[in-house]
Design an enzyme around this catalytic site. Structure first.
Site, PDB file in Angstrom:
ATOM      1  N   ALA A  64      16.297 -16.933  57.818  1.00 19.00           N
ATOM      2  CA  ALA A  64      17.113 -17.579  58.844  1.00 19.00           C
ATOM      3  C   ALA A  64      18.054 -16.528  59.427  1.00 19.00           C
ATOM      4  CB  ALA A  64      17.916 -18.708  58.208  1.00 19.00           C
ATOM      5  N   GLY A 109      14.084 -17.983  54.698  1.00 17.42           N
ATOM      6  CA  GLY A 109      13.363 -18.920  55.569  1.00 17.42           C
ATOM      7  C   GLY A 109      11.980 -18.425  55.974  1.00 17.42           C
ATOM      8  N   GLU A 112       9.808 -19.388  53.236  1.00 15.22           N
ATOM      9  CA  GLU A 112       9.699 -20.859  53.288  1.00 15.22           C
ATOM     10  C   GLU A 112       8.702 -21.295  54.361  1.00 15.22           C
ATOM     11  OE1 GLU A 112      14.179 -21.120  53.420  1.00 15.22           O
ATOM     12  OE2 GLU A 112      13.748 -22.929  52.263  1.00 15.22           O
ATOM     13  N   GLU A 132      18.653 -15.869  49.105  1.00 14.19           N
ATOM     14  CA  GLU A 132      19.824 -16.637  49.539  1.00 14.19           C
ATOM     15  C   GLU A 132      21.012 -16.530  48.589  1.00 14.19           C
ATOM     16  OE1 GLU A 132      16.706 -17.683  49.828  1.00 14.19           O
ATOM     17  OE2 GLU A 132      16.416 -18.657  51.762  1.00 14.19           O
TER      18      GLU A 132
HETATM   19  N1  CAA Z   1      19.155 -12.574  60.291  1.00 19.39           N
HETATM   20  C1  CAA Z   1      19.633 -11.891  61.369  1.00 19.39           C
HETATM   21  N2  CAA Z   1      19.333 -10.607  61.600  1.00 19.39           N
HETATM   22  C2  CAA Z   1      18.546  -9.980  60.703  1.00 19.39           C
HETATM   23  C3  CAA Z   1      18.034 -10.603  59.564  1.00 19.39           C
HETATM   24  C4  CAA Z   1      18.369 -11.981  59.372  1.00 19.39           C
HETATM   25  N3  CAA Z   1      17.888 -12.688  58.341  1.00 19.39           N
HETATM   26  N4  CAA Z   1      17.302  -9.712  58.855  1.00 19.39           N
HETATM   27  C5  CAA Z   1      17.369  -8.560  59.553  1.00 19.39           C
HETATM   28  N5  CAA Z   1      18.106  -8.699  60.656  1.00 19.39           N
HETATM   29  C6  CAA Z   1      18.440  -7.708  61.689  1.00 19.39           C
HETATM   30  C7  CAA Z   1      19.414  -6.680  61.126  1.00 19.39           C
HETATM   31  O1  CAA Z   1      20.757  -7.179  61.196  1.00 19.39           O
HETATM   32  C8  CAA Z   1      19.174  -5.512  62.048  1.00 19.39           C
HETATM   33  O2  CAA Z   1      19.806  -5.766  63.270  1.00 19.39           O
HETATM   34  P1  CAA Z   1      20.678  -4.600  64.012  1.00 19.39           P
HETATM   35  O3  CAA Z   1      19.637  -3.566  64.357  1.00 19.39           O
HETATM   36  O4  CAA Z   1      21.239  -5.301  65.188  1.00 19.39           O
HETATM   37  O5  CAA Z   1      21.662  -4.118  63.010  1.00 19.39           O
HETATM   38  C9  CAA Z   1      17.667  -5.596  62.297  1.00 19.39           C
HETATM   39  O6  CAA Z   1      17.276  -6.939  61.976  1.00 19.39           O
HETATM   40  C10 CAA Z   1      16.858  -4.675  61.416  1.00 19.39           C
HETATM   41  O7  CAA Z   1      17.199  -4.939  60.067  1.00 19.39           O
HETATM   42  P2  CAA Z   1      17.640  -3.790  59.027  1.00 19.39           P
HETATM   43  O8  CAA Z   1      18.274  -2.655  59.746  1.00 19.39           O
HETATM   44  O9  CAA Z   1      18.447  -4.436  57.944  1.00 19.39           O
HETATM   45  O10 CAA Z   1      16.212  -3.325  58.494  1.00 19.39           O
HETATM   46  P3  CAA Z   1      15.878  -2.670  57.076  1.00 19.39           P
HETATM   47  O11 CAA Z   1      14.458  -2.235  57.146  1.00 19.39           O
HETATM   48  O12 CAA Z   1      16.909  -1.675  56.686  1.00 19.39           O
HETATM   49  O13 CAA Z   1      16.005  -3.882  55.997  1.00 19.39           O
HETATM   50  C11 CAA Z   1      15.591  -6.112  55.211  1.00 19.39           C
HETATM   51  C12 CAA Z   1      15.108  -4.941  56.076  1.00 19.39           C
HETATM   52  C13 CAA Z   1      15.555  -5.717  53.724  1.00 19.39           C
HETATM   53  C14 CAA Z   1      14.632  -7.273  55.433  1.00 19.39           C
HETATM   54  C15 CAA Z   1      17.043  -6.498  55.610  1.00 19.39           C
HETATM   55  O14 CAA Z   1      17.108  -6.627  57.016  1.00 19.39           O
HETATM   56  C16 CAA Z   1      17.538  -7.780  55.008  1.00 19.39           C
HETATM   57  O15 CAA Z   1      17.897  -7.811  53.840  1.00 19.39           O
HETATM   58  N6  CAA Z   1      17.589  -8.887  55.813  1.00 19.39           N
HETATM   59  C17 CAA Z   1      18.137 -10.127  55.393  1.00 19.39           C
HETATM   60  C18 CAA Z   1      17.183 -10.876  54.482  1.00 19.39           C
HETATM   61  C19 CAA Z   1      17.791 -12.182  53.995  1.00 19.39           C
HETATM   62  O16 CAA Z   1      18.800 -12.190  53.301  1.00 19.39           O
HETATM   63  N7  CAA Z   1      17.173 -13.320  54.363  1.00 19.39           N
HETATM   64  C20 CAA Z   1      17.644 -14.623  53.983  1.00 19.39           C
HETATM   65  C21 CAA Z   1      18.418 -15.234  55.104  1.00 19.39           C
HETATM   66  S1  CAA Z   1      19.230 -16.735  54.656  1.00 19.39           S
HETATM   67  C22 CAA Z   1      18.059 -17.917  54.781  1.00 19.39           C
HETATM   68  O17 CAA Z   1      16.910 -17.682  55.126  1.00 19.39           O
HETATM   69  C23 CAA Z   1      18.593 -19.284  54.454  1.00 19.39           C
HETATM   70  C24 CAA Z   1      17.686 -20.437  54.643  1.00 19.39           C
HETATM   71  O18 CAA Z   1      16.737 -20.633  53.947  1.00 19.39           O
HETATM   72  C25 CAA Z   1      18.036 -21.441  55.622  1.00 19.39           C
END
Ligand code: CAA
Length: 257
Positions: A64, A109, A112, A132
């Site tokens: 998400a 998500g 999911e 999460e």
């Molecule tokens: N939401 C919004 N933006 C996201 C994102 C997310 N879930 N995941 C990545 N991005 C964005 C980053 O902020 C970044 O944007 P900017 O260039 O503007 O800074 C861009 O995508 C590229 O990401 P990274 O620079 O972080 O890329 P990376 O290769 O270094 O890392 C990754 C990749 C390990 C997937 C890392 O991006 C990450 O950990 N992302 C978050 C994963 C996460 O925690 N997901 C769970 C979300 S909560 C959820 O899903 C709840 C639910 O069930 C409702």
């Protein structure tokens, strides 16, 4: 139809739906859900035999949209969770088989969404997980319910409490993923799998899906009765696909459905 965050391509009997928000690693926000709803409720899905869902760029879906959620009120968060569930239920309830081609990160998500599909194929380089708990959150799009039904409570708790991405091989070992592919071949291999499935009786595929999905919500006795009823119904006179399948076998030819 024109989408902001989706691309759709039809190859013969196979539909390929690509999440197309690569700069945010295809993170799911309300606009993406709007596009997905439009697509899943459109006629596009009626004239294909199998749907593949994949992601553009290095991620399948990184979850998400964390930035969008930052300002949410409890009501906003509840509504977002309900919207995600509705969209994923549209995927799960499509009458045709749906395969997730997990080309890269499938987190939160994103995993999911893959769990709402019927089968998952993953790149050997993909990482999958439910991170999460690192954000003080829980999965909000039915992950706490779909994952234990797929892999058992222990494996689901392991993934949700660990909160780290696991390798595709580990996900395969746990039964989260059904098939692994070399990174460059994920889509190609998924299309090959989809083509094999597309050659089977559409009616039988629809029923397999219905029996499994509805059966999981029933006790095994009622689920068994439901299966017998549907099995019996296949022998009614108007069941042309069963007639064609059996005739084709006896006549030593390919069925034509
Ligand atoms: N939401 C919004 N933006 C996201 C994102 C997310 N879930 N995941 C990545 N991005 C964005 C980053 O902020 C970044 O944007 P900017 O260039 O503007 O800074 C861009 O995508 C590229 O990401 P990274 O620079 O972080 O890329 P990376 O290769 O270094 O890392 C990754 C990749 C390990 C997937 C890392 O991006 C990450 O950990 N992302 C978050 C994963 C996460 O925690 N997901 C769970 C979300 S909560 C959820 O899903 C709840 C639910 O069930 C409702």
């Amino acid at each position: 139809m024109k989408y902001n965050y989706l691309k759709f391509e039809k190859r013969d009997r196979i539909g390929i739906l690509t999440l197309d928000r690569p700069k945010a690693l295809n993170a799911l926000n309300e606009e993406v859900f709007k596009d997905l709803t439009c697509f899943l409720e459109s006629e596009n899905v009626n004239d294909i035999r199998v749907l593949i869902i994949t992601g553009e760029g290095k991620a399948f879906i990184a979850g998400a949209d964390i930035k969008a959620m930052q300002e949410y009120s409890p009501q906003n968060a509840y509504d977002f969770s309900e919207t995600g569930k509705r969209v994923f239920d549209l995927i799960a309830n499509l009458e045709i088989p749906v395969i997730a081609a997990i080309n890269g990160f499938a987190l939160g998500g994103g995993l999911e969404l893959a769990l709402a599909c019927d089968i998952r194929v993953a790149s050997e380089k993909a990482r999958l997980g439910l991170p999460e708990v690192n954000l003080g959150l829980i999965p909000g799009f039915n992950g706490t319910q779909r994952l234990p039904r797929l892999v058992g409570a222990g494996n689901a708790m392991y993934l949700m409490m660990l909160g780290e991405g696991i390798t595709a091989q580990e996900a395969y070992n746990l039964g989260v993923v059904q098939k692994l592919s070399e990174p460059d071949l994920v889509l190609e291999d998924t299309i090959k799998l989809a083509e094999k499935i597309a050659g089977k009786s559409p009616n039988a595929l629809r029923l397999v899906k219905e029996m499994v999905r509805e059966g999981l919500e029933l006790n095994s006795k009622d689920a068994g009765k439901m299966e017998s009823k549907e099995f019996g119904r296949l022998f009614k006179e108007d069941q042309k696909e069963r007639e064609e399948g059996v005739n084709a076998f006896l006549e030593k030819r390919q069925p034509n459905w």
